[in-house]
Design an enzyme around this catalytic site. Structure first.
Site: not given
Ligand code: CA
Length: 445
Positions: A143, A148, A215, A247, A258, A267
């Site tokens: 991350y 982001h 990504e 992703d 989450y 995911k």
């Molecule tokens: Ca990701």
């Protein structure tokens, strides 16, 4: 990995398309992948993309075109994955690259020999199928884009977008390796638990908030032993190469599941990888210093801090995402760009991510995949997913044909492309990482 004869701007290949102005695969690139001739019943093997062709490294090795350390590397190329090659030392990767470059050059005796064997060692990409480049044992998704993390954090916690750990510890979670698919594989809209009210109850339904994330995929070459942390000064040696990663994410499923352990089924239904791996050596000219940290940001802890890594450990790769809807395809419209960002903006370098990953003694193995996390920049046109672009669906993006998107719809095709450019060097590209959304399956009664 340093700049050498394989990066020279004046190199010319006897493969004509390698000199096309818009090719991703000039002779200075030489990315590795796994392919086989389409519909021929032949086995998968390792090759190098050159212009619109593929150099068959297994055939080159069999034909005696590789020698010394490159021949050892060549012996690992009659394989359905790059893992055998990845497990060798960088000296073998380097020898394979130098000899492949000479084989493809128009002005060398090696190139002369290879050209005589063109029918044996060269195949049109249009006549080939491409596979996942590696057997990925473990996939970790980081991350590492501050922009982001800030943009997403602001949607959920406007007064405190970044959690206090962000600037200290590279945040990541364990992704799912079994559902990695190669570019071009359709992506089925997943079902999951969705709660429109955070207090529940949820319903089980197809996701209504399907998203992509652009990504970089960092592929590990030689791994590390269990119990042995890799110092950041040595961690760059573990990076074999870089590919493109989408992703895919179901935001409504993610929002409900989450907490407290992180993303899971939102995911793991699919992640798309590009077939060509641009090697760490090919990227040597595009290394840059880490982005300057803001005033007041902490210095990385000593186990993440190395002066050489700080000076040249980031990589300047431009990432572009575009979208082509079914209606755009039907009317012959090209894909429309949604964002353009750079990997140079990341808060952590690949070496820092690798050092952190092994800092507790966790081992890495050849073929392991480390995702960078969504690549976003500070500007509005550099947001790397629809969650950010549309502010969680509140501000739809308008496409050139008048269509709007808050999240992905069935028939939408997401295309990721990336490239490196620098004065004095050839532009090199990564090819494409594409995936089309197909409708959800009917749940069994
Ligand atoms: Ca990701």
């Amino acid at each position: 990995m340093t700049v050498n004869e394989t990066h020279r701007l004046d190199l010319r290949s006897w493969v004509p398309s390698a000199s096309d102005a818009d090719t991703d695969f000039p002779i200075q690139n030489l990315p590795l992948g796994v392919f086989r001739p389409r519909d021929a019943g032949e086995s998968w093997r390792v090759g190098i993309a050159i212009g619109d062709r593929i150099l068959d490294l297994a055939a080159a090795a069999r034909s005696g075109l590789l020698d010394g350390a490159a021949s050892r590397a060549g012996s690992r190329c009659a394989s359905a994955s790059l893992n055998g090659l990845m497990a060798l030392e960088p000296v073998h990767w380097n020898a394979l690259r130098v000899q492949s470059s000479r084989l493809l050059r128009a002005d060398t005796p090696e190139g002369e020999r290879a050209r005589r064997l063109e029918g044996t060692v060269l195949l049109a990409q249009a006549d080939a199928e491409l596979a996942l480049p590696a057997v990925v044992g473990d996939y970790t998704d980081f991350y590492a884009s501050l922009a982001h993390a800030t943009n997403v954090g602001r949607l959920f916690r406007p007064d405190r977008p970044l959690l206090p750990n962000y600037k200290w510890v590279p945040i990541g979670y364990h992704g799912r390796a079994s559902s990695l698919v190669v570019s071009g594989t359709p992506v089925r809209r997943p079902h999951g638990q969705v709660a429109s009210d955070p207090e529940g109850p949820p319903t089980f339904q197809p996701t209504a908030r399907l998203d992509y994330e652009v990504e970089a995929g960092f592929l590990v070459g030689i791994g590390s032993a269990l119990g042995d942390p890799v110092p950041v000064s040595a961690a760059g040696q573990l990076l074999f190469g870089v590919c493109l990663l989408n992703d895919w994410s179901a935001r409504d499923i993610q929002a409900w599941e989450y907490q407290p352990l992180g993303p899971f089924l939102s995911k793991s239904f699919a992640s798309t990888l590009s077939p060509w791996v641009v090697t760490a050596e090919a990227l040597a000219p595009f290394r840059v210093g880490v982005a300057r940290r803001a005033e007041g940001d902490p210095e990385p802890l000593p186990y993440l801090l190395d002066p050489i890594d700080q000076a040249e450990g980031a990589i300047d790769i431009r990432f572009e995402v575009s979208l082509r809807t079914r209606a755009m395809r039907d009317s012959g419209l090209a894909a429309a760009r949604l964002s353009l960002g750079t990997l140079a903006d990341l808060y952590w370098t690949p070496a820092q991510l690798i050092a952190h990953h092994t800092s507790n003694g966790c081992n890495l193995r050849p073929g392991d995949l480390l995702g960078s996390g969504t690549i976003s920049g500070a500007s509005a046109d550099a947001r790397g997913c629809l969650l950010e672009i549309t502010r969680r669906g509140a501000e739809p993006v308008r496409l050139p044909n008048g269509e709007e998107r808050r999240f992905l719809e069935d028939g939408d095709e997401v295309v990721i492309r990336a490239w490196c450019e620098r004065d004095g060097f050839a532009r090199i590209g990564f090819g494409a990482c594409t995936g089309m959304v197909v409708p959800a399956s009917r749940p069994s009664p």
